[in-house]
Design a protein around this motif. Sequence first.
Motif, PDB file in Angstrom:
ATOM      1  N   ARG A 402       0.851  -1.184   0.000  1.00 33.14           N
ATOM      2  CA  ARG A 402       0.000   0.000   0.000  1.00 33.14           C
ATOM      3  C   ARG A 402       0.888   1.234   0.000  1.00 33.14           C
ATOM      4  O   ARG A 402       1.780   1.368   0.825  1.00 33.14           O
ATOM      5  CB  ARG A 402      -0.910   0.014   1.228  1.00 33.14           C
ATOM      6  N   VAL A 403       0.613   2.109  -0.943  1.00 35.15           N
ATOM      7  CA  VAL A 403       1.376   3.347  -1.091  1.00 35.15           C
ATOM      8  C   VAL A 403       0.472   4.515  -0.714  1.00 35.15           C
ATOM      9  O   VAL A 403      -0.617   4.675  -1.271  1.00 35.15           O
ATOM     10  CB  VAL A 403       1.878   3.516  -2.544  1.00 35.15           C
ATOM     11  N   THR A 404       0.916   5.320   0.244  1.00 35.07           N
ATOM     12  CA  THR A 404       0.086   6.413   0.732  1.00 35.07           C
ATOM     13  C   THR A 404       0.888   7.702   0.863  1.00 35.07           C
ATOM     14  O   THR A 404       1.541   7.934   1.876  1.00 35.07           O
ATOM     15  CB  THR A 404      -0.518   6.072   2.112  1.00 35.07           C
ATOM     16  N   PRO A 405       0.848   8.571  -0.137  1.00 32.81           N
ATOM     17  CA  PRO A 405       1.501   9.884  -0.016  1.00 32.81           C
ATOM     18  C   PRO A 405       0.664  10.825   0.841  1.00 32.81           C
ATOM     19  O   PRO A 405      -0.465  10.497   1.219  1.00 32.81           O
ATOM     20  CB  PRO A 405       1.571  10.373  -1.464  1.00 32.81           C
ATOM     21  N   HIS A 406       1.213  11.979   1.181  1.00 32.58           N
ATOM     22  CA  HIS A 406       0.479  13.003   1.930  1.00 32.58           C
ATOM     23  C   HIS A 406       0.782  14.358   1.302  1.00 32.58           C
ATOM     24  O   HIS A 406       1.457  14.449   0.281  1.00 32.58           O
ATOM     25  CB  HIS A 406       0.857  12.959   3.406  1.00 32.58           C
ATOM     26  N   VAL A 407       0.275  15.423   1.928  1.00 32.10           N
ATOM     27  CA  VAL A 407       0.394  16.752   1.331  1.00 32.10           C
ATOM     28  C   VAL A 407       1.837  17.234   1.215  1.00 32.10           C
ATOM     29  O   VAL A 407       2.131  18.140   0.434  1.00 32.10           O
ATOM     30  CB  VAL A 407      -0.436  17.800   2.098  1.00 32.10           C
ATOM     31  N   TYR A 408       2.752  16.662   1.981  1.00 36.37           N
ATOM     32  CA  TYR A 408       4.146  17.062   1.897  1.00 36.37           C
ATOM     33  C   TYR A 408       4.923  16.261   0.859  1.00 36.37           C
ATOM     34  O   TYR A 408       6.096  16.526   0.595  1.00 36.37           O
ATOM     35  CB  TYR A 408       4.822  16.935   3.272  1.00 36.37           C
ATOM     36  N   THR A 409       4.290  15.231   0.281  1.00 37.38           N
ATOM     37  CA  THR A 409       4.924  14.411  -0.746  1.00 37.38           C
ATOM     38  C   THR A 409       4.932  15.169  -2.069  1.00 37.38           C
ATOM     39  O   THR A 409       3.975  15.871  -2.410  1.00 37.38           O
ATOM     40  CB  THR A 409       4.162  13.090  -0.920  1.00 37.38           C
ATOM     41  N   THR A 410       5.998  15.014  -2.845  1.00 40.98           N
ATOM     42  CA  THR A 410       6.111  15.712  -4.126  1.00 40.98           C
ATOM     43  C   THR A 410       6.133  14.721  -5.283  1.00 40.98           C
ATOM     44  O   THR A 410       6.467  13.540  -5.098  1.00 40.98           O
ATOM     45  CB  THR A 410       7.404  16.550  -4.186  1.00 40.98           C
ATOM     46  N   PRO A 411       5.807  15.166  -6.492  1.00 34.21           N
ATOM     47  CA  PRO A 411       5.930  14.280  -7.654  1.00 34.21           C
ATOM     48  C   PRO A 411       7.355  13.750  -7.833  1.00 34.21           C
ATOM     49  O   PRO A 411       7.538  12.601  -8.244  1.00 34.21           O
ATOM     50  CB  PRO A 411       5.517  15.194  -8.821  1.00 34.21           C
ATOM     51  N   LYS A 412       8.347  14.572  -7.502  1.00 34.96           N
ATOM     52  CA  LYS A 412       9.735  14.097  -7.595  1.00 34.96           C
ATOM     53  C   LYS A 412       9.971  12.914  -6.657  1.00 34.96           C
ATOM     54  O   LYS A 412      10.681  11.968  -7.003  1.00 34.96           O
ATOM     55  CB  LYS A 412      10.704  15.239  -7.269  1.00 34.96           C
ATOM     56  N   ASP A 413       9.369  12.963  -5.470  1.00 34.01           N
ATOM     57  CA  ASP A 413       9.439  11.819  -4.562  1.00 34.01           C
ATOM     58  C   ASP A 413       8.856  10.579  -5.224  1.00 34.01           C
ATOM     59  O   ASP A 413       9.426   9.482  -5.152  1.00 34.01           O
ATOM     60  CB  ASP A 413       8.658  12.105  -3.277  1.00 34.01           C
ATOM     61  N   LEU A 414       7.718  10.765  -5.859  1.00 37.02           N
ATOM     62  CA  LEU A 414       7.004   9.631  -6.445  1.00 37.02           C
ATOM     63  C   LEU A 414       7.692   9.107  -7.699  1.00 37.02           C
ATOM     64  O   LEU A 414       7.482   7.952  -8.085  1.00 37.02           O
ATOM     65  CB  LEU A 414       5.559  10.028  -6.726  1.00 37.02           C
ATOM     66  N   ASP A 415       8.515   9.932  -8.327  1.00 30.99           N
ATOM     67  CA  ASP A 415       9.328   9.447  -9.454  1.00 30.99           C
ATOM     68  C   ASP A 415      10.247   8.319  -8.982  1.00 30.99           C
ATOM     69  O   ASP A 415      10.508   7.366  -9.725  1.00 30.99           O
ATOM     70  CB  ASP A 415      10.163  10.590 -10.043  1.00 30.99           C
ATOM     71  N   ARG A 416      10.726   8.426  -7.762  1.00 33.90           N
ATOM     72  CA  ARG A 416      11.574   7.361  -7.199  1.00 33.90           C
ATOM     73  C   ARG A 416      10.798   6.057  -7.076  1.00 33.90           C
ATOM     74  O   ARG A 416      11.329   4.973  -7.340  1.00 33.90           O
ATOM     75  CB  ARG A 416      12.093   7.779  -5.822  1.00 33.90           C
ATOM     76  N   LEU A 417       9.536   6.170  -6.698  1.00 30.40           N
ATOM     77  CA  LEU A 417       8.690   4.983  -6.596  1.00 30.40           C
ATOM     78  C   LEU A 417       8.466   4.358  -7.966  1.00 30.40           C
ATOM     79  O   LEU A 417       8.527   3.132  -8.122  1.00 30.40           O
ATOM     80  CB  LEU A 417       7.350   5.354  -5.963  1.00 30.40           C
TER      81      LEU A 417
END
Length: 437
Positions: A402-417
């Motif tokens: 389960r992957v759960t980002p929040h308001v402090y998460t950025t698209p650049k962070d999610l690029d790593r995923l």
Amino acid sequence: MTSRRTFFRQLSTAAAAPFVLPDFMTDAHRTLLQRLERAGSPQQIAQDEDFWSWIKAEYTVSPNILNLNNGGVSPQPKSVQDAHIRFYQYSNEAPTYYMWRILDQGRESLRAKLADLAGTSPDELAINRNATEGLNTIIFGLTLKPGDEVVLSRQDYPNMMNAWKQREKRDGIKLVWLDLKLPSENEDDLVRQYTSAFTSKTKIVHVTHLINWTGQIMPVRKIADAAHKRGIEVICDGAHSFAHLDYKVPELGCDYWATSLHKWLCAPFGSGMMYIRKEKIKNIWALLSNTDPDGADIRKFESLGTRSFASEMAIGTAVDFHLGIGAARKFTRLHYLKNYWAERVKDVSGVRLYTSLKPEFAGALAVVGIDGMKGPELESQLLGTYKLHTTPISLGDINGVRVTPHVYTTPKDLDRLVVAITELAGKQSLAGKQKKS
């Protein structure tokens, strides 16, 4: 949208505080306040990375590990941490005086603040420690007799299922289990799965608003309306939906509801609240001792003894922070972040997505799997190799993380995923081909 002028100004005081906290207004806060005044629609601001960078700056999350398990417990913004610490220090000056005589008096103003956020009457909300406590209070407080039926699903939260199993064991009630077909983008079919289980003996239906296993949003209102037509009461588990989805509790049509405030509201750890429709309060026995355990006052559920007054009072600061962003903007951003990474991996060979991309059926939570990999193995690889913190999910045919980002998460962070999932799927596919040859 509500005025933003109170956003960081209100961070300098917590709910009903009998004293003034230090001024937390920084130059960064003032800049964000100005941006909030000029902010556009939720859709416009969802991809405004300059705006969300200011939100990210309010969190003290580690730069060394990417936390993508915010659905379990969310971190608190710095302002909430500061309020919590200040109340804690204040309490320690003379605990029995400042906690019992001063801070305890702030609960009514905090109750009103939460009621305004939830869209309920203050007399329908009890402040407690988490959704488990609230829902267990309701489950064990209901008057049920042997043979009474309760409809629930195997996709509900384990603590709630265990509470119902205990009532079944002790009181002889009958549990009618559903095995929901998920993910689903058909509300009528989801409703039918519940209504088909209703009988003349059904007294309660238990529905999870946002299912933690998959991120599925359930049509609670439609299920509740169908249940009420048959005289069935409705319990809703709102642990993952409050301050995540944009709604007011009465809109769900349920009789009973509870949530954890340390999830999406980003309030102090171990804070929550419970809602009971006004006319139903007298029907629920207090779980802990009270002078009027079968009375009609919601406060009978707050006889917890000594509690963390600091955690409780700092909830007000978390409410202010949430209101400053705006519920609609927050949900739109969270859904955008989920779709940002999910759309990039859903067509990768060997990748399975167990969550809808449509906003009416899912928000920030999503579950992804890779063919040939068990959930715990995938979680271990993501953490050990890529420093991505997720949580493993294994339930029936659902196997992944389960992957759960929040308001402090950025698209650049999610690029790593995205890179991590793509690489792991490729390695798994190659290993499978080599094994066959």
